[in-house]
Design a protein around this motif. Structure first.
Motif, short mmCIF file in Angstrom:
data_model
loop_
_atom_site.label_atom_id
_atom_site.label_comp_id
_atom_site.label_asym_id
_atom_site.label_seq_id
_atom_site.Cartn_x
_atom_site.Cartn_y
_atom_site.Cartn_z
N SER A 180 0.83 -1.21 0.00
CA SER A 180 0.00 0.00 0.00
C SER A 180 0.87 1.25 0.00
O SER A 180 0.55 2.25 -0.66
CB SER A 180 -0.93 0.00 1.21
N LYS A 181 1.97 1.22 0.74
CA LYS A 181 2.91 2.35 0.74
C LYS A 181 3.39 2.63 -0.67
O LYS A 181 3.38 3.78 -1.14
CB LYS A 181 4.09 2.02 1.66
N GLN A 182 3.81 1.59 -1.41
CA GLN A 182 4.30 1.77 -2.77
C GLN A 182 3.21 2.30 -3.69
O GLN A 182 3.45 3.14 -4.56
CB GLN A 182 4.86 0.46 -3.32
N ASP B 245 3.56 5.81 -5.69
CA ASP B 245 3.39 5.87 -7.15
C ASP B 245 2.37 6.92 -7.57
O ASP B 245 2.34 7.33 -8.73
CB ASP B 245 2.96 4.50 -7.69
N ARG B 246 1.52 7.33 -6.63
CA ARG B 246 0.50 8.35 -6.93
C ARG B 246 0.88 9.72 -6.38
O ARG B 246 0.03 10.60 -6.25
CB ARG B 246 -0.86 7.88 -6.40
N GLY B 247 2.15 9.90 -6.07
CA GLY B 247 2.63 11.23 -5.72
C GLY B 247 2.72 11.55 -4.25
O GLY B 247 3.06 12.68 -3.88
N PHE B 248 2.41 10.58 -3.39
CA PHE B 248 2.51 10.84 -1.95
C PHE B 248 3.96 10.66 -1.49
O PHE B 248 4.66 9.75 -1.93
CB PHE B 248 1.60 9.90 -1.17
N THR B 249 4.39 11.54 -0.59
CA THR B 249 5.75 11.51 -0.07
C THR B 249 5.75 10.91 1.33
O THR B 249 4.98 11.34 2.20
CB THR B 249 6.33 12.94 -0.01
N VAL B 250 6.61 9.93 1.57
CA VAL B 250 6.68 9.30 2.88
C VAL B 250 7.36 10.23 3.88
O VAL B 250 8.44 10.77 3.62
CB VAL B 250 7.46 7.96 2.80
N GLY B 251 6.70 10.44 5.03
CA GLY B 251 7.27 11.25 6.09
C GLY B 251 7.95 10.39 7.14
O GLY B 251 9.08 10.65 7.57
N LYS B 252 7.26 9.34 7.59
CA LYS B 252 7.80 8.39 8.56
C LYS B 252 7.47 6.99 8.08
O LYS B 252 6.40 6.76 7.51
CB LYS B 252 7.16 8.58 9.95
N SER B 253 8.38 6.06 8.34
CA SER B 253 8.13 4.68 7.93
C SER B 253 8.81 3.73 8.90
O SER B 253 9.99 3.89 9.19
CB SER B 253 8.64 4.45 6.51
#
Length: 204
Positions: free
Chosen positions: A127-129, A133-141
């Motif tokens: 789901s993260k990927q 792929d739709r333009g969301f930037t990961v802040g914390k993982s």
């Protein structure tokens, strides 16, 4: 940068839901409701979270929600991470109200610092990927456990949590069927994510 303009809850009685949310939390246009009779049972796969600055604000918001007709799912208590509790709105939505602060620094308010949508994912990494792929930037993982996206211009913070872990955190069984009863409004829509959460373009 991708963001969420608002969250729309699908409810049986929109008028009653609007009255409840105005009385309970005083949320603005970031929370919307619309009519739906879509079948749904058990855990809907998401929670909404209100992060606040101090314990007395948690108490104030939980008390106003209960007075407006919510039911208590996890009573407010202290824990190693802070202070909080979970209530269920009359429409069935689960709300967590919490703070990382252990002590009050000022008078009680009903000021909300962050409005967070937690989606329960069967596979957090997949789901993260999908969202990246739709333009969301990961802040914390945190590996396969938790992902929070960086959406500074958005009134709603998006995060992913394992579905079973999210249900446990909310204090409910993880089983559920039918509609999620939630739609996410974003200029990145329309699409449906791997767990069936629907995104639409804002109608206004």
């Amino acid at each position: 940068m991708a963001s969420i303009a608002s969250v729309t809850l699908e409810v049986a009685d929109p008028t009653a839901a609007e009255h409840f949310y105005a009385a309970a939390f005083g949320l603005g246009p970031e929370l919307r409701v619309r009519a739906s009779e879509a079948p749904t049972t058990g855990f809907r796969g998401f929670t909404l979270s209100l992060t606040v600055s101090q314990p007395s604000t948690v108490d104030s918001l939980v008390d106003s929600a209960l007075a407006a007709g919510a039911s208590s799912v996890k009573p407010v208590k202290k824990s190693f991470w802070g202070y909080g509790g979970v209530v269920q709105a009359p429409d069935g939505t689960l709300w967590k109200i919490a703070t990382s602060a252990k002590k009050d620094k000022g008078p009680a308010t009903q000021e909300i610092d962050r409005f967070v949508l937690l989606l329960g994912a069967e596979d957090v990494l997949a789901s993260k990927q999908f969202y990246v792929d739709r333009g969301f930037t990961v802040g914390k993982s945190f590996g396969r456990k938790y992902v929070e996206f960086d959406t500074p211009s958005s009134p709603v913070t998006l995060a992913l949590y394992g579905r079973r872990a999210l249900a446990k955190d909310a204090g409910v069984p993880p089983d559920g069927t039918g509609s999620h009863r939630i739609v996410l409004d974003s200029d990145n829509g329309p699409f449906s994510d791997p767990d069936g959460f629907e995104w639409e373009k804002p109608s206004h």
